[in-house]
Design a protein around this motif. Structure first.
Motif, PDB file in Angstrom:
ATOM      1  N   LYS A   1       0.836  -1.204   0.000  1.00 47.67           N
ATOM      2  CA  LYS A   1       0.000   0.000   0.000  1.00 47.67           C
ATOM      3  C   LYS A   1       0.874   1.258   0.000  1.00 47.67           C
ATOM      4  O   LYS A   1       1.712   1.430   0.889  1.00 47.67           O
ATOM      5  CB  LYS A   1      -0.905  -0.034   1.238  1.00 47.67           C
ATOM      6  CG  LYS A   1      -1.810   1.190   1.387  1.00 47.67           C
ATOM      7  CD  LYS A   1      -2.771   0.986   2.544  1.00 47.67           C
ATOM      8  CE  LYS A   1      -3.716   2.152   2.732  1.00 47.67           C
ATOM      9  NZ  LYS A   1      -4.708   1.922   3.783  1.00 47.67           N
ATOM     10  N   ILE A   2       0.654   2.106  -0.983  1.00 49.36           N
ATOM     11  CA  ILE A   2       1.395   3.367  -1.076  1.00 49.36           C
ATOM     12  C   ILE A   2       0.402   4.524  -0.997  1.00 49.36           C
ATOM     13  O   ILE A   2      -0.630   4.498  -1.678  1.00 49.36           O
ATOM     14  CB  ILE A   2       2.201   3.427  -2.383  1.00 49.36           C
ATOM     15  CG1 ILE A   2       3.333   2.398  -2.321  1.00 49.36           C
ATOM     16  CG2 ILE A   2       2.772   4.826  -2.621  1.00 49.36           C
ATOM     17  CD1 ILE A   2       4.089   2.223  -3.591  1.00 49.36           C
TER      18      ILE A   2
ATOM     19  N   TYR B   1      -3.067   4.991  -3.069  1.00 46.41           N
ATOM     20  CA  TYR B   1      -4.128   5.801  -2.464  1.00 46.41           C
ATOM     21  C   TYR B   1      -3.697   7.265  -2.436  1.00 46.41           C
ATOM     22  O   TYR B   1      -2.505   7.561  -2.302  1.00 46.41           O
ATOM     23  CB  TYR B   1      -4.377   5.391  -1.005  1.00 46.41           C
ATOM     24  CG  TYR B   1      -5.098   4.085  -0.794  1.00 46.41           C
ATOM     25  CD1 TYR B   1      -4.429   2.875  -0.919  1.00 46.41           C
ATOM     26  CD2 TYR B   1      -6.447   4.058  -0.448  1.00 46.41           C
ATOM     27  CE1 TYR B   1      -5.089   1.667  -0.713  1.00 46.41           C
ATOM     28  CE2 TYR B   1      -7.117   2.849  -0.235  1.00 46.41           C
ATOM     29  CZ  TYR B   1      -6.431   1.671  -0.368  1.00 46.41           C
ATOM     30  OH  TYR B   1      -7.083   0.488  -0.162  1.00 46.41           O
ATOM     31  N   THR B   2      -4.652   8.166  -2.514  1.00 44.65           N
ATOM     32  CA  THR B   2      -4.381   9.561  -2.174  1.00 44.65           C
ATOM     33  C   THR B   2      -5.233   9.886  -0.948  1.00 44.65           C
ATOM     34  O   THR B   2      -6.253   9.231  -0.707  1.00 44.65           O
ATOM     35  CB  THR B   2      -4.788  10.543  -3.282  1.00 44.65           C
ATOM     36  OG1 THR B   2      -6.213  10.560  -3.385  1.00 44.65           O
ATOM     37  CG2 THR B   2      -4.174  10.169  -4.619  1.00 44.65           C
TER      38      THR B   2
ATOM     39  N   GLY C   1      -1.995   0.736   7.747  1.00 44.32           N
ATOM     40  CA  GLY C   1      -1.441  -0.349   6.936  1.00 44.32           C
ATOM     41  C   GLY C   1      -0.559   0.125   5.796  1.00 44.32           C
ATOM     42  O   GLY C   1      -0.297  -0.620   4.860  1.00 44.32           O
ATOM     43  N   VAL C   2      -0.074   1.367   5.857  1.00 44.28           N
ATOM     44  CA  VAL C   2       0.710   1.906   4.741  1.00 44.28           C
ATOM     45  C   VAL C   2       2.114   1.267   4.702  1.00 44.28           C
ATOM     46  O   VAL C   2       2.694   0.949   5.732  1.00 44.28           O
ATOM     47  CB  VAL C   2       0.814   3.451   4.863  1.00 44.28           C
ATOM     48  CG1 VAL C   2       1.657   3.877   6.053  1.00 44.28           C
ATOM     49  CG2 VAL C   2       1.357   4.063   3.589  1.00 44.28           C
ATOM     50  N   ASP C   3       2.599   1.057   3.483  1.00 43.12           N
ATOM     51  CA  ASP C   3       3.953   0.511   3.312  1.00 43.12           C
ATOM     52  C   ASP C   3       4.930   1.564   2.811  1.00 43.12           C
ATOM     53  O   ASP C   3       6.130   1.431   2.992  1.00 43.12           O
ATOM     54  CB  ASP C   3       3.937  -0.655   2.315  1.00 43.12           C
ATOM     55  CG  ASP C   3       3.196  -1.855   2.851  1.00 43.12           C
ATOM     56  OD1 ASP C   3       3.596  -2.355   3.917  1.00 43.12           O
ATOM     57  OD2 ASP C   3       2.211  -2.285   2.230  1.00 43.12           O
ATOM     58  N   GLY C   4       4.413   2.591   2.137  1.00 45.94           N
ATOM     59  CA  GLY C   4       5.290   3.642   1.615  1.00 45.94           C
ATOM     60  C   GLY C   4       4.498   4.918   1.396  1.00 45.94           C
ATOM     61  O   GLY C   4       3.303   4.863   1.108  1.00 45.94           O
ATOM     62  N   VAL C   5       5.164   6.074   1.554  1.00 47.32           N
ATOM     63  CA  VAL C   5       4.474   7.367   1.428  1.00 47.32           C
ATOM     64  C   VAL C   5       5.193   8.250   0.406  1.00 47.32           C
ATOM     65  O   VAL C   5       6.424   8.308   0.372  1.00 47.32           O
ATOM     66  CB  VAL C   5       4.436   8.104   2.793  1.00 47.32           C
ATOM     67  CG1 VAL C   5       3.776   9.475   2.651  1.00 47.32           C
ATOM     68  CG2 VAL C   5       3.704   7.271   3.836  1.00 47.32           C
ATOM     69  N   VAL C   6       4.390   8.930  -0.434  1.00 47.13           N
ATOM     70  CA  VAL C   6       4.902   9.979  -1.314  1.00 47.13           C
ATOM     71  C   VAL C   6       4.324  11.287  -0.802  1.00 47.13           C
ATOM     72  O   VAL C   6       3.099  11.411  -0.682  1.00 47.13           O
ATOM     73  CB  VAL C   6       4.447   9.760  -2.772  1.00 47.13           C
ATOM     74  CG1 VAL C   6       4.829  10.962  -3.635  1.00 47.13           C
ATOM     75  CG2 VAL C   6       5.037   8.476  -3.344  1.00 47.13           C
ATOM     76  N   PHE C   7       5.197  12.268  -0.505  1.00 47.18           N
ATOM     77  CA  PHE C   7       4.683  13.590  -0.152  1.00 47.18           C
ATOM     78  C   PHE C   7       4.773  14.463  -1.395  1.00 47.18           C
ATOM     79  O   PHE C   7       5.858  14.701  -1.926  1.00 47.18           O
ATOM     80  CB  PHE C   7       5.464  14.216   0.999  1.00 47.18           C
ATOM     81  CG  PHE C   7       4.861  15.518   1.458  1.00 47.18           C
ATOM     82  CD1 PHE C   7       3.818  15.531   2.363  1.00 47.18           C
ATOM     83  CD2 PHE C   7       5.301  16.737   0.940  1.00 47.18           C
ATOM     84  CE1 PHE C   7       3.221  16.729   2.770  1.00 47.18           C
ATOM     85  CE2 PHE C   7       4.718  17.942   1.327  1.00 47.18           C
ATOM     86  CZ  PHE C   7       3.674  17.934   2.243  1.00 47.18           C
TER      87      PHE C   7
ATOM     88  N   ASP D   1      -8.980  -7.570   4.494  1.00 40.53           N
ATOM     89  CA  ASP D   1      -8.269  -6.977   5.618  1.00 40.53           C
ATOM     90  C   ASP D   1      -8.824  -5.582   5.888  1.00 40.53           C
ATOM     91  O   ASP D   1      -9.261  -4.899   4.966  1.00 40.53           O
ATOM     92  CB  ASP D   1      -6.776  -6.904   5.272  1.00 40.53           C
ATOM     93  CG  ASP D   1      -6.000  -6.130   6.302  1.00 40.53           C
ATOM     94  OD1 ASP D   1      -5.871  -6.640   7.425  1.00 40.53           O
ATOM     95  OD2 ASP D   1      -5.566  -5.003   5.996  1.00 40.53           O
ATOM     96  N   ARG D   2      -8.780  -5.141   7.138  1.00 36.51           N
ATOM     97  CA  ARG D   2      -9.372  -3.829   7.484  1.00 36.51           C
ATOM     98  C   ARG D   2      -8.619  -2.664   6.843  1.00 36.51           C
ATOM     99  O   ARG D   2      -9.124  -1.565   6.762  1.00 36.51           O
ATOM    100  CB  ARG D   2      -9.419  -3.633   8.999  1.00 36.51           C
ATOM    101  CG  ARG D   2     -10.623  -4.315   9.605  1.00 36.51           C
ATOM    102  CD  ARG D   2     -10.739  -4.039  11.082  1.00 36.51           C
ATOM    103  NE  ARG D   2     -11.423  -2.763  11.328  1.00 36.51           N
ATOM    104  CZ  ARG D   2     -12.003  -2.459  12.471  1.00 36.51           C
ATOM    105  NH1 ARG D   2     -11.991  -3.324  13.457  1.00 36.51           N
ATOM    106  NH2 ARG D   2     -12.588  -1.297  12.632  1.00 36.51           N
ATOM    107  N   ASP D   3      -7.382  -2.943   6.382  1.00 37.29           N
ATOM    108  CA  ASP D   3      -6.633  -1.891   5.691  1.00 37.29           C
ATOM    109  C   ASP D   3      -6.920  -1.875   4.194  1.00 37.29           C
ATOM    110  O   ASP D   3      -6.313  -1.101   3.450  1.00 37.29           O
ATOM    111  CB  ASP D   3      -5.127  -2.060   5.909  1.00 37.29           C
ATOM    112  CG  ASP D   3      -4.759  -1.928   7.370  1.00 37.29           C
ATOM    113  OD1 ASP D   3      -5.505  -1.264   8.111  1.00 37.29           O
ATOM    114  OD2 ASP D   3      -3.737  -2.495   7.778  1.00 37.29           O
ATOM    115  N   GLY D   4      -7.793  -2.767   3.726  1.00 36.07           N
ATOM    116  CA  GLY D   4      -8.227  -2.725   2.334  1.00 36.07           C
ATOM    117  C   GLY D   4      -7.644  -3.784   1.413  1.00 36.07           C
ATOM    118  O   GLY D   4      -7.905  -3.779   0.219  1.00 36.07           O
ATOM    119  N   GLN D   5      -6.843  -4.702   1.959  1.00 33.72           N
ATOM    120  CA  GLN D   5      -6.263  -5.744   1.108  1.00 33.72           C
ATOM    121  C   GLN D   5      -7.235  -6.921   1.002  1.00 33.72           C
ATOM    122  O   GLN D   5      -7.715  -7.413   2.024  1.00 33.72           O
ATOM    123  CB  GLN D   5      -4.955  -6.260   1.722  1.00 33.72           C
ATOM    124  CG  GLN D   5      -3.925  -5.187   1.967  1.00 33.72           C
ATOM    125  CD  GLN D   5      -2.996  -4.982   0.786  1.00 33.72           C
ATOM    126  OE1 GLN D   5      -3.309  -5.391  -0.340  1.00 33.72           O
ATOM    127  NE2 GLN D   5      -1.886  -4.331   1.011  1.00 33.72           N
TER     128      GLN D   5
END
Lengths: 194, 160
Positions: free
Chosen positions: A14-15, A77-78, A95-101, B36-40
């Motif tokens: 998730k990004i 996602y945005t 649950g984020v794996d990576g972020v773009v600012f 999953d609750r995070d959307g997966q």
């Protein structure tokens, strides 16, 4: 949180694209969507207001190919950029794996960039993450406009660690895939490190 | 640092699919999803036609995230279920720990039936997810051996 499914041999990550209102987060996703082969992407879902401002989030799944027999799928996602949608932003970071600012390079948006970046750090912390250690990329968007802050000044204000920085013009696609590639690479490298 | 990966092994995936298949029949549902609750998306069973299951999972999670936050604002800890009733198709979402059991059903079933049958399966799903969560931490160490073999070239080739 990365999902690894050994049965379907898939890696799902998730990004999240973060930044102040009207900085071009949705435009980044729209460009990726428009430039990607149909078989590599799902629908671009946009939960927006009637005036096309992001209300909750935009979402698109993107399949990049296989690594060692595992299909890699990135869920992009945005967040809504407007200050009063903070509750939504917190939810989307789960649950984020990576972020773009995505920073807006225009002079008059400097304060909004700083406020949004501070908000990102705070919201990441509230979800148990740390900007210092999570895969992270800084994109300086709207570089084609006449009233932009010089890059050195922007990075001086917005750089948080040794994150990769990209100049971009999301409307034409400049820097959009470089940004995505940099964050995706960091996410996969994290996975390798364990 | 991001979270430890959630790892689903082949035998666990088959067990999940088995539970979803049974729930689908018992509820006379069109389709059943575990998300999953995070959307997966984790797994699904049933008649999905050309539905975009990835987007469906993401929206279901967003939906529950929003209603859970609303619950907190009015002093509830969580809404354990969310229902959307349409003219022909309806959706029942049951919150099970960090996952969602989503049942899509039409006029051939009823909300009451779906609620009862889903509740029964919830414990089984919860136990299995707990087991998967526990084993994920152990397996993450083992799978590191596999993922540590990923080279820079492997990653670069994804973008070529």
């Amino acid at each position: 949180m990365t999902f690894i499914n050994y049965a379907s041999r898939e890696i799902n990550c998730k990004i999240v694209y973060y930044g102040p209102g009207l900085c071009g987060k949705t435009t980044n996703l729209q460009y990726i969507y428009d430039s990607t082969a149909p078989q590599a992407k799902g629908k671009l879902i946009s939960l927006a207001t009637e005036t096309d401002r992001t209300l909750f989030f935009d979402f698109m799944p993107l399949e990049l190919g296989t690594v060692r027999g595992f299909k890699t799928r990135f869920h992009l996602y945005t967040v809504p950029g407007q200050v009063y949608y903070d509750a939504s932003r917190k939810l989307i970071l789960k649950g984020v794996d990576g972020v773009v600012f995505v920073a807006d390079s225009q002079d008059e948006r400097m304060d909004a960039n700083i406020e949004s970046l501070y908000n990102l750090e705070e919201n990441l912390q509230s979800q148990g993450y740390d900007l210092a250690t999570i895969p992270y990329v800084l994109q300086l968007n709207k570089r084609d406009l006449p009233n932009v802050t010089p890059m050195e000044e922007l990075t001086q204000e917005l750089l948080r660690k040794d994150e990769p920085v990209f100049e971009a013009v999301a409307t034409t696609g400049t820097g959009v895939f470089d940004t995505l590639k940099a964050v995706a690479k960091q996410v996969l490298t994290e996975l390798r490190k364990g | 640092m991001a979270d430890t990966p959630f790892i689903i092994q082949e035998h666990q995936f088959q067990r999940i699919k088995g539970i979803l298949a049974r729930v689908c029949v018992e509820c006379a549902a069109r389709a059943v999803f575990l998300v999953d609750r995070d959307g997966q998306p984790i797994a699904f069973h049933g008649d999905i036609g050309d539905m975009d299951t990835t987007s469906f999972a993401s929206l279901a999670a967003g939906n529950v995230a929003a209603t859970s936050s609303m619950a907190k604002l009015i002093g509830e800890d969580v809404f354990p279920a969310v229902v959307h009733e349409g003219e022909h198709e309806s959706i029942y979402i049951s919150v099970i720990g960090r996952s969602l059991l989503v049942v899509v059903f039409d006029e051939r079933s009823t909300l009451g039936l779906v609620k009862i049958r889903t509740k029964r399966a919830s414990h089984e799903v919860a136990n299995l997810l707990d087991e998967m969560s526990r084993e994920s931490a152990v397996q993450a160490a083992a799978s590191n051996t596999f993922f540590s073999e990923i080279t820079d070239e492997d990653i670069d080739s994804l973008f070529s």
